[in-house]
Design a protein around this motif. Sequence first.
Motif, PDB file in Angstrom:
ATOM      1  N   MET A 169       0.836  -1.210   0.000  1.00 47.48           N
ATOM      2  CA  MET A 169       0.000   0.000   0.000  1.00 47.48           C
ATOM      3  C   MET A 169       0.868   1.257   0.000  1.00 47.48           C
ATOM      4  N   THR A 170       1.899   1.257   0.831  1.00 49.14           N
ATOM      5  CA  THR A 170       2.770   2.429   0.929  1.00 49.14           C
ATOM      6  C   THR A 170       3.472   2.713  -0.393  1.00 49.14           C
ATOM      7  N   ARG A 171       4.070   1.680  -0.980  1.00 55.49           N
ATOM      8  CA  ARG A 171       4.852   1.881  -2.194  1.00 55.49           C
ATOM      9  C   ARG A 171       3.970   2.143  -3.416  1.00 55.49           C
ATOM     10  N   ALA A 172       2.707   1.703  -3.342  1.00 57.09           N
ATOM     11  CA  ALA A 172       1.787   1.967  -4.441  1.00 57.09           C
ATOM     12  C   ALA A 172       1.031   3.284  -4.258  1.00 57.09           C
ATOM     13  N   GLY A 173       1.253   3.956  -3.122  1.00 56.38           N
ATOM     14  CA  GLY A 173       0.586   5.226  -2.864  1.00 56.38           C
ATOM     15  C   GLY A 173      -0.894   5.087  -2.581  1.00 56.38           C
ATOM     16  N   LEU A 174      -1.300   3.955  -2.000  1.00 52.90           N
ATOM     17  CA  LEU A 174      -2.708   3.725  -1.668  1.00 52.90           C
ATOM     18  C   LEU A 174      -2.945   4.019  -0.189  1.00 52.90           C
ATOM     19  N   SER A 175      -4.109   4.551   0.129  1.00 51.19           N
ATOM     20  CA  SER A 175      -4.414   4.948   1.508  1.00 51.19           C
ATOM     21  C   SER A 175      -5.093   3.847   2.309  1.00 51.19           C
ATOM     22  N   CYS A 176      -5.321   2.702   1.692  1.00 50.76           N
ATOM     23  CA  CYS A 176      -5.985   1.595   2.381  1.00 50.76           C
ATOM     24  C   CYS A 176      -5.192   1.185   3.626  1.00 50.76           C
ATOM     25  N   ARG A 177      -5.891   1.073   4.758  1.00 54.58           N
ATOM     26  CA  ARG A 177      -5.249   0.698   6.023  1.00 54.58           C
ATOM     27  C   ARG A 177      -5.278  -0.818   6.187  1.00 54.58           C
ATOM     28  N   ILE A 178      -4.193  -1.366   6.730  1.00 55.64           N
ATOM     29  CA  ILE A 178      -4.078  -2.810   6.948  1.00 55.64           C
ATOM     30  C   ILE A 178      -4.190  -3.104   8.440  1.00 55.64           C
ATOM     31  N   GLU A 179      -5.153  -3.932   8.781  1.00 55.39           N
ATOM     32  CA  GLU A 179      -5.328  -4.380  10.169  1.00 55.39           C
ATOM     33  C   GLU A 179      -4.874  -5.831  10.265  1.00 55.39           C
ATOM     34  N   GLY A 180      -3.897  -6.091  11.126  1.00 57.69           N
ATOM     35  CA  GLY A 180      -3.409  -7.452  11.297  1.00 57.69           C
ATOM     36  C   GLY A 180      -4.371  -8.304  12.101  1.00 57.69           C
TER      37      GLY A 180
END
Length: 284
Positions: A226-237
């Motif tokens: 997500m970070t490297r693709a510039g996406l704002s989607c949050r990841i919950e483990g």
Amino acid sequence: MKLLVFGKTGQVATELQRRLPAGVQAVFLGRDHADLADTASCAAAIADGRTEAVINAAAWTAVDKAESEEALASVVNGDAPTAMADACAKAQIPFLHISTDYVFSGQGDRPFRPEDPVAPLGAYGRSKLKGEEGVRAAGGQHLILRTSWVFSSHGANFVKTMLRLGRERDLLKVVADQHGGPTPASAIADALLLAVQAMKAGAPGGTHHFSGAPDASWADFAREIMTRAGLSCRIEGIPTRDYPTPAQRPLNSRLDCSALEAAFGIPRPDWRSGLDEVLKELAA
């Protein structure tokens, strides 16, 4: 060198086609010319004497489906590479075969070494282990390369799934207690091409590990995507128990790759650099 590759459209086979070095000619066999469910056709493709080495980059990779179709998975992942290895041993040519971390139990947190005891958790792991045992039993010059968490710009894989979902959603829940080394298919292809040339020059093969560095969880991997693709989607483990699947996944897929580097001079690739390349290619 004349090379025969089983596989044509898979992630590693595609990268092998793109990365052949000068002086290496290769024939790539898809399912229409070599169905791994027909082991005799696999052996026959080698026995014609027109190749100097063989790479098996084809396999049954549907981990969950293998639970309900283990007999067929066992033929494709077990009997077919055994037949290939037997044919290569008779022809006295090197045979290189891709295997998986799923042959291990997934217990503990220490990276698995090639010589560690195997104890697959499910049908897919059992089928791949059968293939390993058959390759060794053939008695020819061989390399079994165990790898994990393969990704690329083509085929179905975790990176492409995360990118698609990351564009559609604000939050994704991703397993955080399974750890391993994401591995670019391009790096696997390069490793195989280096190894086959070394083996043609007399280097011994054996069973080796190859995966990307540093080790990470699936959730860590997703966040980096997500970070490297510039996406704002949050990841919950989340824990594995909250994401049940037909096949049990190993919690520990870490692989100790030091023996491969010592034998062939092939270091672990940085999967983050590989991810950047994949994202660049997908964007283009």
